[in-house]
Design an enzyme around this catalytic site. Sequence first.
Site, PDB file in Angstrom:
ATOM      1  N   LYS A  55      -1.805  -7.299  -7.307  1.00 25.87           N
ATOM      2  CA  LYS A  55      -1.206  -6.324  -6.554  1.00 25.87           C
ATOM      3  C   LYS A  55      -2.296  -5.751  -5.706  1.00 25.87           C
ATOM      4  CE  LYS A  55       1.572  -2.758  -4.800  1.00 25.87           C
ATOM      5  NZ  LYS A  55       2.609  -3.143  -4.047  1.00 25.87           N
ATOM      6  N   LYS A 130      -4.495   4.515  -0.821  1.00 27.43           N
ATOM      7  CA  LYS A 130      -4.622   4.641  -2.339  1.00 27.43           C
ATOM      8  C   LYS A 130      -4.924   2.974  -2.754  1.00 27.43           C
ATOM      9  CE  LYS A 130      -1.153   4.472  -4.686  1.00 27.43           C
ATOM     10  NZ  LYS A 130      -1.008   3.073  -5.637  1.00 27.43           N
TER      11      LYS A 130
END
Length: 180
Positions: A55, A130
């Site tokens: 990811k 983030k």
Amino acid sequence: MSGGVVGAQAGTLTFMLGAHSKHGGLIKFRIRPLLERMGTKVLHLGGQGAGLAGKLTNNYLLAVSNIATAEAMNLGQRCGLDPKTLAELINGASGRCWSSEINNPVAGISPGAPAEKGYDGGFAIELMKKDLGLAIEESNRVKARTQLGTPSMGVYDQVAAMEPGKDFSVVYKWLDSQSP
């Protein structure tokens, strides 16, 4: 998972899993069929933590390619190219990527993309920051050389300050407003 709001709505999400190989049967027979109802790809990437590594790696590339797509679209238009024709060129040539085809930052190119809705919805720029920050941290931890992460984070920091809560493709709007 990857694919964002557009992928969730279309049922085309990609799921990245990490689990010990002894859980292969559980993934294959119980988890995969459930996830395939929401997406088109379910990938077992390796042991525990591999899904997260996948990811972060994917979103690192997405963060950088989004900026490059926005810059290319801005450059082409400032050179006098029609944005729809430019997008058709890019998406039919070697520059094609998810940011140019599915989530093009220019309104009128990708139906359903956040650019069509004033950059509302989609993957919030704060979430991209983030994920990019985590990817940069991980690259430092494993000593992987990444040259574009830190400058990209600088771009997203500036854009987030001006366009909080918007989809990360709003970088295009910011770039256009910064041009002399």
